[in-house]
Design a protein around this motif. Structure first.
Motif, PDB file in Angstrom:
ATOM      1  N   ALA B  46       0.851  -1.193   0.000  1.00 59.72           N
ATOM      2  CA  ALA B  46       0.000   0.000   0.000  1.00 59.72           C
ATOM      3  C   ALA B  46       0.886   1.243   0.000  1.00 59.72           C
ATOM      4  N   PRO B  47       0.389   2.358  -0.506  1.00 60.80           N
ATOM      5  CA  PRO B  47       1.189   3.582  -0.465  1.00 60.80           C
ATOM      6  C   PRO B  47       1.631   3.877   0.975  1.00 60.80           C
ATOM      7  N   PHE B  48       2.863   4.315   1.134  1.00 62.52           N
ATOM      8  CA  PHE B  48       3.373   4.571   2.487  1.00 62.52           C
ATOM      9  C   PHE B  48       4.432   5.651   2.407  1.00 62.52           C
ATOM     10  N   ARG B  49       4.846   6.122   3.562  1.00 60.66           N
ATOM     11  CA  ARG B  49       5.928   7.096   3.600  1.00 60.66           C
ATOM     12  C   ARG B  49       7.105   6.497   4.375  1.00 60.66           C
ATOM     13  N   LEU B  50       8.293   6.805   3.917  1.00 56.81           N
ATOM     14  CA  LEU B  50       9.492   6.225   4.510  1.00 56.81           C
ATOM     15  C   LEU B  50      10.468   7.348   4.827  1.00 56.81           C
ATOM     16  N   ARG B  51      11.084   7.239   5.990  1.00 54.52           N
ATOM     17  CA  ARG B  51      12.097   8.217   6.404  1.00 54.52           C
ATOM     18  C   ARG B  51      13.205   8.248   5.358  1.00 54.52           C
ATOM     19  N   THR B  52      13.577   9.439   4.901  1.00 50.21           N
ATOM     20  CA  THR B  52      14.617   9.509   3.869  1.00 50.21           C
ATOM     21  C   THR B  52      15.985   9.172   4.440  1.00 50.21           C
ATOM     22  N   GLU B  53      16.183   9.439   5.726  1.00 53.59           N
ATOM     23  CA  GLU B  53      17.489   9.170   6.352  1.00 53.59           C
ATOM     24  C   GLU B  53      17.340   8.105   7.430  1.00 53.59           C
ATOM     25  N   LEU B  54      18.434   7.405   7.663  1.00 55.63           N
ATOM     26  CA  LEU B  54      18.491   6.509   8.814  1.00 55.63           C
ATOM     27  C   LEU B  54      18.465   7.344  10.083  1.00 55.63           C
ATOM     28  N   VAL B  55      17.974   6.773  11.166  1.00 56.56           N
ATOM     29  CA  VAL B  55      18.003   7.459  12.457  1.00 56.56           C
ATOM     30  C   VAL B  55      19.470   7.543  12.914  1.00 56.56           C
ATOM     31  N   THR B  56      19.882   8.743  13.317  1.00 59.24           N
ATOM     32  CA  THR B  56      21.291   8.962  13.655  1.00 59.24           C
ATOM     33  C   THR B  56      21.534   8.876  15.156  1.00 59.24           C
ATOM     34  N   ASN B  57      22.811   8.853  15.493  1.00 56.22           N
ATOM     35  CA  ASN B  57      23.183   8.877  16.907  1.00 56.22           C
ATOM     36  C   ASN B  57      22.599  10.107  17.610  1.00 56.22           C
ATOM     37  N   ALA B  58      22.710  11.285  16.969  1.00 55.81           N
ATOM     38  CA  ALA B  58      22.211  12.513  17.587  1.00 55.81           C
ATOM     39  C   ALA B  58      20.715  12.415  17.843  1.00 55.81           C
ATOM     40  N   GLU B  59      20.002  11.889  16.860  1.00 53.39           N
ATOM     41  CA  GLU B  59      18.551  11.767  17.011  1.00 53.39           C
ATOM     42  C   GLU B  59      18.182  10.774  18.104  1.00 53.39           C
ATOM     43  N   PHE B  60      18.923   9.685  18.140  1.00 53.72           N
ATOM     44  CA  PHE B  60      18.583   8.676  19.150  1.00 53.72           C
ATOM     45  C   PHE B  60      18.973   9.167  20.539  1.00 53.72           C
ATOM     46  N   LEU B  61      20.034   9.984  20.618  1.00 49.20           N
ATOM     47  CA  LEU B  61      20.434  10.556  21.905  1.00 49.20           C
ATOM     48  C   LEU B  61      19.326  11.471  22.440  1.00 49.20           C
ATOM     49  N   ALA B  62      18.760  12.285  21.535  1.00 52.73           N
ATOM     50  CA  ALA B  62      17.667  13.170  21.947  1.00 52.73           C
ATOM     51  C   ALA B  62      16.482  12.341  22.440  1.00 52.73           C
ATOM     52  N   PHE B  63      16.209  11.254  21.766  1.00 52.92           N
ATOM     53  CA  PHE B  63      15.106  10.372  22.163  1.00 52.92           C
ATOM     54  C   PHE B  63      15.358   9.769  23.550  1.00 52.92           C
ATOM     55  N   VAL B  64      16.582   9.335  23.775  1.00 51.80           N
ATOM     56  CA  VAL B  64      16.916   8.717  25.062  1.00 51.80           C
ATOM     57  C   VAL B  64      16.799   9.742  26.198  1.00 51.80           C
ATOM     58  N   LYS B  65      17.177  10.985  25.886  1.00 51.29           N
ATOM     59  CA  LYS B  65      17.068  12.026  26.913  1.00 51.29           C
ATOM     60  C   LYS B  65      15.605  12.319  27.234  1.00 51.29           C
ATOM     61  N   ALA B  66      14.776  12.270  26.228  1.00 50.81           N
ATOM     62  CA  ALA B  66      13.355  12.520  26.453  1.00 50.81           C
ATOM     63  C   ALA B  66      12.652  11.316  27.070  1.00 50.81           C
ATOM     64  N   HIS B  67      13.190  10.146  26.825  1.00 50.44           N
ATOM     65  CA  HIS B  67      12.565   8.907  27.350  1.00 50.44           C
ATOM     66  C   HIS B  67      13.627   8.095  28.079  1.00 50.44           C
ATOM     67  N   PRO B  68      13.929   8.491  29.330  1.00 46.50           N
ATOM     68  CA  PRO B  68      15.059   7.878  30.050  1.00 46.50           C
ATOM     69  C   PRO B  68      14.931   6.361  30.229  1.00 46.50           C
ATOM     70  N   ALA B  69      13.722   5.853  30.087  1.00 47.66           N
ATOM     71  CA  ALA B  69      13.575   4.397  30.218  1.00 47.66           C
ATOM     72  C   ALA B  69      14.390   3.664  29.162  1.00 47.66           C
ATOM     73  N   TRP B  70      14.781   4.377  28.087  1.00 50.81           N
ATOM     74  CA  TRP B  70      15.543   3.747  27.026  1.00 50.81           C
ATOM     75  C   TRP B  70      17.039   4.024  27.120  1.00 50.81           C
ATOM     76  N   ARG B  71      17.456   4.695  28.267  1.00 52.34           N
ATOM     77  CA  ARG B  71      18.903   4.805  28.494  1.00 52.34           C
ATOM     78  C   ARG B  71      19.496   3.405  28.641  1.00 52.34           C
ATOM     79  N   ARG B  72      20.749   3.269  28.256  1.00 55.11           N
ATOM     80  CA  ARG B  72      21.335   1.923  28.304  1.00 55.11           C
ATOM     81  C   ARG B  72      21.482   1.435  29.738  1.00 55.11           C
ATOM     82  N   ASP B  73      21.547   2.362  30.720  1.00 54.90           N
ATOM     83  CA  ASP B  73      21.662   1.939  32.119  1.00 54.90           C
ATOM     84  C   ASP B  73      20.300   1.750  32.766  1.00 54.90           C
TER      85      ASP B  73
END
Lengths: 507, 253
Positions: B46-73
């Motif tokens: 079906a028609p869909f939309r796809l992220r043009t870029e892979l998720v980067t370290n910077a982006e995932f770091l921001a996500f981890v800061k916003a959602h501490p449950a996903w910190r590696r510790d």
């Protein structure tokens, strides 16, 4: 004196076994005794000698061409094998690199040695830096997939499975992850020896040699990093056929060694993926071969077939000193694709057996020299753009020793009336550039060199790459009183192409 | 002072995450390496939309800061294994070795899924991913071109001992970048790829894991480059992380 009797007894027992149908089923409980008597030399039977005893043992793993020491143990044990898959770039020939996928960092992978009846706890690790998932199928395992399904392992992870080594013999192991052929072609195979309970007969040397065929996008000895070529692999047109994963892995300084009057045992495997090996040692007769790794021995064998995904144990005695050349006797593979190894036997001459003339250079070509390190140096320098005339001369000297010196002689003097000299050659000095096409396209008919007429045939040396020709000729031009000069790889390429198109234009 | 500068830098780098670009893909009937019925039927995308870029370290770091449950510790071990984000200097800093614009790797399927939810997106299905990856710069389906296959195989034959390149490679016809040749990517249905639609026809569901059956799957030799990606995905469990496994997100249209 007692030998014939022994054979008779063995034959009788074999017949007995054959009559009783499946030997393992009936003899299993009888063989359960923890220490079977050494006289059960008809060790074709499968052996479940009961549960493992004693402390678990960590298996000694060795890199080729080395073999772990014999097992002097008289009870079945739990043996822990830890093997790590490592994807790494290594040389496949001088100045040529390839991304190998390995069991334990070498091609072939680490040699594993256990005793029949042992319970083997196998840990397969996949290095975190690897890209691919891998697994292992051990032909010595009784069970679906030979362990493949239980050992499918992502990078950075580890799998564990346990099997009992029921059958003695020498077995291939390999990766069985799709595409299987590609994983094997990249070097993912090795040998596991399941020793009979009484052990193997003592010898002076045991070595580990494994043949494999390799498929690169570039030609044989084309320098630089060469990727895997799936088309060639499917068409079964290998670029290299090698012992122990690298051209020269067991020649020169790396040659296998022995002394005269010693017993040598070779565990010879064939990883494939495609070719069957006609394994032969030039100048030796195998006193004993266990073809296909089986239990029944064959004697006085010249050449033994080793199937792809199979192995053999060959034994012989060294009588005469010299260099013995290991080849796949499908002989173009040896001289044009790399399937050469050397066993160097030191000791005093035995003129009653052999008169003693060395035949190294005839058989070995450029492998007659000790090493081809300068060729690697020149290839590296060429890639870096820093290639000097001295690099070329050094590399050319080593290549000349193999390819050219058989006829033109190491001192460039040639042989009177047969092979013209290259030293102080007026023919060469008159037109140095012509030398390029003489090498690439050969020379037939009458030539006059330094006042002497020669009428013979030099075949085209079409197996030499442009860069090899440029190095050889730069060496020749700067040796033995010749006028000097230098040829580049590009110049040779142009000369080769021009000569190739010229005859077509004439016709 | 230095810490402040670094923090500011981190903020700046985190900003683009809010504006992840998605390209619209038309979908349609698509010949997958995994036939929809286990035999030959094409897949329907079906028609869909796809992220043009892979998720980067910077982006995932921001996500981890916003959602501490996903910190590696902090993350639960059943959601991410011990290697999760261990390339970072600490649970909330990248460090000098890790570049902000490198694709994030050593993330589990669970973590990738959670990240995509934070962008109100999801992981692409295998068919969606394969559909997008079939394109090159000028064609929607470049799979018949040996050059397309070579670009994939070239990546397979490069050892991954050097640092990952950064994102920003050439875009394909949809504007999607780095889909082949940079990292493996999680897909939503990664663990369903081996399940046969009809086990009576297919025999063992773990087809690719076995020597003989694996060879059977390779009958179409043109497909093996893509099948190797499937083999990789099927080797993983949802909590697993590897040095080369990253992800991008998708949205239904």
């Amino acid at each position: 004196m007692t030998r014939p009797h022994l054979y008779l007894a063995a034959a009788a027992m074999l017949a007995l076994v054959a009559c009783s149908g499946k030997p393992s089923a009936s003899s299993g409980p009888a063989a359960m005794a923890a220490t079977p008597t050494p006289s059960t030399s008809v060790a074709s039977e499968r052996g479940d000698f009961g549960p493992p005893q004693g402390e678990p043992i960590h298996a000694v793993l060795t890199s080729p061409p080395h073999v772990p020491p014999p097992i002097h143990r008289n009870y079945p044990a739990k043996v822990i094998v830890e093997l790590e898959v490592i994807e790494k770039e290594m040389p496949i020939s001088e100045g040529v690199s390839y991304t190998f996928w390995t069991f334990g960092g070498t091609v072939p992978g680490s040699f594993i040695r256990v005793r029949q009846g042992d319970t083997v706890e196998f840990h397969l690790k996949n290095n975190p830096n690897d890209k691919m998932p891998h697994n292992i199928d051990l032909h010595g395992v009784t069970g679906p997939g030979g362990g493949a399904a239980s050992s499918f392992t992502a990078p950075g992870h580890e799998s564990q499975f346990t099997f009992k080594a029921l059958n003695q013999g020498i077995y291939v192991y390999h990766c069985a992850t799709a595409p299987v052929g590609m994983h094997i072609a990249n070097g993912m195979y090795g040998l596991i020896l399941v020793e009979p309970p009484e052990g193997l007969s003592p010898v002076d040397h045991e070595y580990y040699v494994m043949q494999g065929d390799f498929y690169t996008t570039g030609k044989y000895r084309e320098k630089g990093h060469q990727p895997f070529d799936m088309e060639k692999a499917i068409d079964e047109r290998p670029t290299y056929v090698l012992f122990n994963g690298k051209e020269g892995s067991i020649t020169g300084d790396n040659a296998l060694t022995a002394k005269t009057n010693q017993k040598v045992r070779l565990f010879v495997g064939n990883g494939g993926p495609n070719l069957i090996s006609s394994f032969h040692v030039i100048g030796e007769i195998f006193d004993k071969v266990q073809p296909e790794g089986g239990t029944v021995a064959q004697h006085n064998v010249q050449t033994t077939l080793i199937p792809s995904g199979g192995a053999a144990i060959v034994e012989f005695r060294t009588d005469v000193p010299g260099s013995y050349v290991l080849v796949d006797h499908s002989i173009f593979r040896a001289f044009n694709k790399g399937a050469l190894g050397i066993l160097k036997v030191d000791g005093s001459e035995n003129k009653s057996v052999y008169s003693g003339k060395e035949v190294d250079s005839v058989y070995l070509g450029d492998r007659a020299g000790s090493n081809l390190q300068a060729v690697t140096t020149a290839a590296t320098a060429h890639a870096a753009g820093t290639l000097t005339k001295e690099d070329q001369i050094a590399a050319g000297k080593q290549l000349f020793a193999g390819t050219c010196s058989v006829c033109h002689q190491a001192n460039g003097e040639g042989l009177p009336n047969v092979f013209p000299p290259l030293a102080k050659s007026d023919l060469l000095a008159a037109d140095p550039k012509r030398a390029m096409t003489i090498v690439t396209h050969g020379l037939t008919g009458k030539v006059t060199v330094n006042g002497h007429e020669y009428d013979s045939v030099m075949p085209p040396m079409s197996q030499l790459t442009d860069d090899e020709v440029s190095n050889i000729l730069t060496y020749v031009l700067n040796s033995w009183g010749n006028p000097g000069g230098q040829f580049s790889k590009d110049e040779v390429a142009k000369a080769r192409a021009a000569a190739a198109s010229a005859p077509a234009a004439e016709h | 002072m230095r810490a402040l500068a670094l923090a500011c830098l981190g903020l700046l780098l985190a900003l683009p995450a809010a504006a992840a670009e998605y390209a619209a893909l038309p979908g349609g009937t698509f010949t997958s390496v995994l036939p929809a019925d286990g035999k030959a039927a094409p897949a329907q995308v079906a028609p869909f939309r796809l992220r043009t870029e892979l998720v980067t370290n910077a982006e995932f770091l921001a996500f981890v800061k916003a959602h501490p449950a996903w910190r590696r510790d902090k993350v639960a071990r059943i959601l991410a294994d011990a290697r999760y984000l261990t390339q970072w200097a600490s649970a909330d800093t990248l460090g000098d070795e890790v570049l902000p614009r490198q694709p994030v790797t050593r993330v589990s399927w669970f973590a990738a899924q959670a990240y995509c939810e934070s962008e109100r997106a999801r992981l692409p299905s295998w068919y969606e991913w394969e559909f997008a990856a079939a394109a090159d710069a000028t064609r929607r389906d470049a799979r018949a071109d040996p050059a397309w296959r070579e670009s994939i195989l070239g990546w397979y034959s490069r050892p991954s001992t050097t640092a990952l390149p950064q994102i920003g490679g050439a875009a394909n016809i949809y504007g999607v970048r780095d889909i082949n040749g940079l990292v493996w990517e999680w897909v939503d249905d990664f663990n369903a790829l081996m399940v046969a639609s009809d086990s009576r026809d297919q025999g063992d569901p773990d087809l690719l894991k076995f020597c003989g059956a694996g060879a059977l799957s390779m009958q179409d030799k043109e497909n093996y480059a893509v099948l190797m990606r499937i083999a990789m995905l099927s080797a993983l469990k949802a909590a697993d992380t590897t040095n080369n496994m990253g992800f991008r997100c998708a949205k239904s249209d």
